[in-house]
Scaffold this motif. Structure first.
Motif, PDB file in Angstrom:
ATOM      1  N   GLN A 100       0.844  -1.192   0.000  1.00 40.66           N
ATOM      2  CA  GLN A 100       0.000   0.000   0.000  1.00 40.66           C
ATOM      3  C   GLN A 100       0.877   1.238   0.000  1.00 40.66           C
ATOM      4  O   GLN A 100       1.923   1.271   0.675  1.00 40.66           O
ATOM      5  N   CYS A 101       0.505   2.260  -0.732  1.00 45.03           N
ATOM      6  CA  CYS A 101       1.259   3.507  -0.748  1.00 45.03           C
ATOM      7  C   CYS A 101       1.025   4.241   0.575  1.00 45.03           C
ATOM      8  O   CYS A 101      -0.098   4.658   0.859  1.00 45.03           O
ATOM      9  N   THR A 102       2.064   4.394   1.380  1.00 46.39           N
ATOM     10  CA  THR A 102       1.932   5.015   2.693  1.00 46.39           C
ATOM     11  C   THR A 102       2.404   6.470   2.650  1.00 46.39           C
ATOM     12  O   THR A 102       3.143   6.864   1.746  1.00 46.39           O
ATOM     13  N   PRO A 103       2.017   7.275   3.647  1.00 43.47           N
ATOM     14  CA  PRO A 103       2.492   8.661   3.700  1.00 43.47           C
ATOM     15  C   PRO A 103       3.990   8.774   3.957  1.00 43.47           C
ATOM     16  O   PRO A 103       4.543   9.888   3.881  1.00 43.47           O
ATOM     17  N   PHE A 104       4.635   7.637   4.263  1.00 48.21           N
ATOM     18  CA  PHE A 104       6.060   7.663   4.612  1.00 48.21           C
ATOM     19  C   PHE A 104       6.940   7.265   3.433  1.00 48.21           C
ATOM     20  O   PHE A 104       8.072   6.829   3.611  1.00 48.21           O
ATOM     21  N   ARG A 105       6.389   7.323   2.234  1.00 47.24           N
ATOM     22  CA  ARG A 105       7.062   7.104   0.948  1.00 47.24           C
ATOM     23  C   ARG A 105       7.334   5.650   0.600  1.00 47.24           C
ATOM     24  O   ARG A 105       7.695   5.345  -0.532  1.00 47.24           O
ATOM     25  N   HIS A 106       7.177   4.725   1.560  1.00 43.63           N
ATOM     26  CA  HIS A 106       7.351   3.316   1.206  1.00 43.63           C
ATOM     27  C   HIS A 106       5.990   2.661   1.006  1.00 43.63           C
ATOM     28  O   HIS A 106       4.952   3.325   1.062  1.00 43.63           O
ATOM     29  N   LEU A 107       5.999   1.346   0.755  1.00 44.40           N
ATOM     30  CA  LEU A 107       4.766   0.665   0.375  1.00 44.40           C
ATOM     31  C   LEU A 107       4.362  -0.420   1.368  1.00 44.40           C
ATOM     32  O   LEU A 107       3.820  -1.456   1.008  1.00 44.40           O
ATOM     33  N   GLY A 108       4.622  -0.177   2.642  1.00 47.06           N
ATOM     34  CA  GLY A 108       4.126  -1.075   3.678  1.00 47.06           C
ATOM     35  C   GLY A 108       5.015  -2.257   3.984  1.00 47.06           C
ATOM     36  O   GLY A 108       4.694  -3.062   4.861  1.00 47.06           O
ATOM     37  N   PHE A 109       6.128  -2.381   3.306  1.00 44.99           N
ATOM     38  CA  PHE A 109       7.132  -3.404   3.618  1.00 44.99           C
ATOM     39  C   PHE A 109       8.436  -2.973   2.951  1.00 44.99           C
ATOM     40  O   PHE A 109       8.450  -2.014   2.168  1.00 44.99           O
ATOM     41  N   PHE A 110       9.525  -3.648   3.280  1.00 51.38           N
ATOM     42  CA  PHE A 110      10.837  -3.259   2.765  1.00 51.38           C
ATOM     43  C   PHE A 110      11.411  -4.403   1.942  1.00 51.38           C
ATOM     44  O   PHE A 110      11.963  -5.373   2.487  1.00 51.38           O
ATOM     45  N   PRO A 111      11.286  -4.339   0.614  1.00 54.11           N
ATOM     46  CA  PRO A 111      11.683  -5.469  -0.228  1.00 54.11           C
ATOM     47  C   PRO A 111      13.157  -5.809  -0.172  1.00 54.11           C
ATOM     48  O   PRO A 111      13.540  -6.954  -0.449  1.00 54.11           O
ATOM     49  N   ASP A 112      14.008  -4.845   0.181  1.00 49.74           N
ATOM     50  CA  ASP A 112      15.438  -5.160   0.260  1.00 49.74           C
ATOM     51  C   ASP A 112      15.763  -6.065   1.437  1.00 49.74           C
ATOM     52  O   ASP A 112      16.895  -6.554   1.557  1.00 49.74           O
ATOM     53  N   MET A 113      14.769  -6.341   2.309  1.00 53.86           N
ATOM     54  CA  MET A 113      14.979  -7.279   3.409  1.00 53.86           C
ATOM     55  C   MET A 113      14.828  -8.741   2.965  1.00 53.86           C
ATOM     56  O   MET A 113      15.079  -9.654   3.756  1.00 53.86           O
ATOM     57  N   ALA A 114      14.435  -8.980   1.734  1.00 58.37           N
ATOM     58  CA  ALA A 114      14.219 -10.356   1.276  1.00 58.37           C
ATOM     59  C   ALA A 114      15.429 -11.265   1.483  1.00 58.37           C
ATOM     60  O   ALA A 114      15.272 -12.404   1.950  1.00 58.37           O
ATOM     61  N   PRO A 115      16.663 -10.835   1.191  1.00 59.92           N
ATOM     62  CA  PRO A 115      17.791 -11.741   1.457  1.00 59.92           C
ATOM     63  C   PRO A 115      18.013 -11.996   2.946  1.00 59.92           C
ATOM     64  O   PRO A 115      18.552 -13.039   3.320  1.00 59.92           O
ATOM     65  N   VAL A 116      17.574 -11.060   3.795  1.00 61.69           N
ATOM     66  CA  VAL A 116      17.665 -11.280   5.242  1.00 61.69           C
ATOM     67  C   VAL A 116      16.670 -12.357   5.668  1.00 61.69           C
ATOM     68  O   VAL A 116      16.995 -13.267   6.427  1.00 61.69           O
ATOM     69  N   TRP A 117      15.423 -12.264   5.163  1.00 64.48           N
ATOM     70  CA  TRP A 117      14.424 -13.289   5.480  1.00 64.48           C
ATOM     71  C   TRP A 117      14.922 -14.668   5.029  1.00 64.48           C
ATOM     72  O   TRP A 117      14.808 -15.645   5.774  1.00 64.48           O
ATOM     73  N   ALA A 118      15.475 -14.721   3.818  1.00 64.83           N
ATOM     74  CA  ALA A 118      15.957 -16.008   3.302  1.00 64.83           C
ATOM     75  C   ALA A 118      17.105 -16.541   4.155  1.00 64.83           C
ATOM     76  O   ALA A 118      17.168 -17.749   4.455  1.00 64.83           O
ATOM     77  N   TRP A 119      18.014 -15.670   4.561  1.00 65.17           N
ATOM     78  CA  TRP A 119      19.153 -16.092   5.382  1.00 65.17           C
ATOM     79  C   TRP A 119      18.687 -16.597   6.736  1.00 65.17           C
ATOM     80  O   TRP A 119      19.163 -17.627   7.225  1.00 65.17           O
ATOM     81  N   MET A 120      17.760 -15.887   7.374  1.00 59.04           N
ATOM     82  CA  MET A 120      17.276 -16.315   8.683  1.00 59.04           C
ATOM     83  C   MET A 120      16.656 -17.707   8.613  1.00 59.04           C
ATOM     84  O   MET A 120      16.807 -18.512   9.533  1.00 59.04           O
ATOM     85  N   ARG A 121      15.974 -18.000   7.527  1.00 57.51           N
ATOM     86  CA  ARG A 121      15.341 -19.309   7.386  1.00 57.51           C
ATOM     87  C   ARG A 121      16.359 -20.444   7.400  1.00 57.51           C
ATOM     88  O   ARG A 121      16.054 -21.544   7.837  1.00 57.51           O
TER      89      ARG A 121
END
Length: 300
Positions: A100-121
């Motif tokens: 979702q387009c938020t007033p804080f310029r991002h879209l409700g999540f941070f896609p650059d965290m994807a490699p972090v999620w994958a690593w944690m798994r």
């Protein structure tokens, strides 16, 4: 993808690269902006680190975030094509969530965290009933990425609205029945209380903001609060734990600085400390756009 880049001060310097996936991609970037795709929609957002020229100067997008005069915040979305104001469904691997387009310029999540999620798994392989904490968990995509693997998750955020959005994402992903504790609290205070209660975790993810306020008006300033927060997180981890992962955005701080902070706090535990940058690979040319710095301790 991890790419080793040498050593400094006894720590490995690493770049974690986020590759495009079906529902997200960094299409192009340059001249202080970036063009991204979020499912069927394309958006332009400010990106000061994209100092080079874009691959294609003629960008077509559904909307653009136009920043205000204050570099620390402000601005508005301008839409050239219809976009669902209540958001739309996206997915990463086996996790669904709302963009979702938020007033804080991002879209409700941070896609650059994807490699972090994958690593944690990968860190809980062979670990029975692992327990992890997601501090400053926001809308919960990282929490759900771990809950989907069977981990017991404690999700903490000071914003009731963000925690409710995270619960909504859990329902959307079909993960509402997973063992997730949804906590609305000041992150620093909650971690300190968990330490006094003698709680332990197998992994901790923390993504603190530069500045923020807790639910009772508590003031958070990154440079002042981070050392104490890391020390309190250390008390919740032991030699059988697997990791702590810290990301830092939008501050004038070096990866080596936060790497040394984590290295000092975890000097009594076995394992490795690494620090470096998160980056996203651009689809147009394959160049890497840096987005954040990080430091992590891992047992093996």
């Amino acid at each position: 993808m991890d790419r080793g880049a040498g050593h400094a001060l006894g720590m490995s310097l690493v770049t974690l690269v986020g590759e495009p996936w079906a529902d997200y991609g960094l299409v192009d970037c340059g001249h202080g902006r970036k063009l991204e795709r979020y499912g069927p929609y394309r958006f332009i957002r400010p990106e000061p680190q994209a100092m080079w020229a874009p691959a294609d100067p003629d960008w077509q997008a559904h909307g653009e975030f136009v920043p205000g005069a204050d570099e620390d915040g402000g601005g508005r979305w301008r839409f050239d094509k219809p976009v669902p104001r209540d958001g739309w469904k996206l997915g990463w691997e086996d996790v669904a969530f709302t963009a979702q387009c938020t007033p804080f310029r991002h879209l409700g999540f941070f896609p650059d965290m994807a490699p972090v999620w994958a690593w944690m798994r990968t860190q809980f392989t062979g670990k029975p009933d692992p327990a992890m904490m997601n501090l400053f968990g926001y809308t919960g995509v990282g929490s759900l990425a771990m809950a989907a693997t069977g981990a017991q998750v404690t999700h903490v955020d000071a914003s009731k609205k963000s925690v409710e959005a995270a619960k909504g994402n859990a329902k959307l992903a079909g993960l509402a029945d997973k063992p997730v504790r949804w906590i609305v609290d000041d992150a620093a205070k909650f971690v300190a209380r968990e330490g006094r209660r003698g709680r332990r975790y197998d992994g901790i993810l923390l993504d603190p903001p530069k500045y923020g306020r807790g639910p009772e008006g508590e003031v958070w300033k990154l440079e002042e609060g981070l050392p104490g927060l890391i020390a309190d997180c250390r008390k919740l981890l032991d030699a059988d734990s697997r990791y702590l992962f810290l990301t830092v955005y939008a501050v004038r701080m070096s990866a080596l600085a936060i790497g040394e902070l984590v290295s000092q706090a975890f000097a009594d535990l076995p394992g490795t400390v690494e620090c470096g940058e998160l980056a996203t690979r651009e689809e147009a040319r394959g160049l890497l756009l840096p987005t954040a710095i990080f430091a992590r301790w891992r047992r093996t």
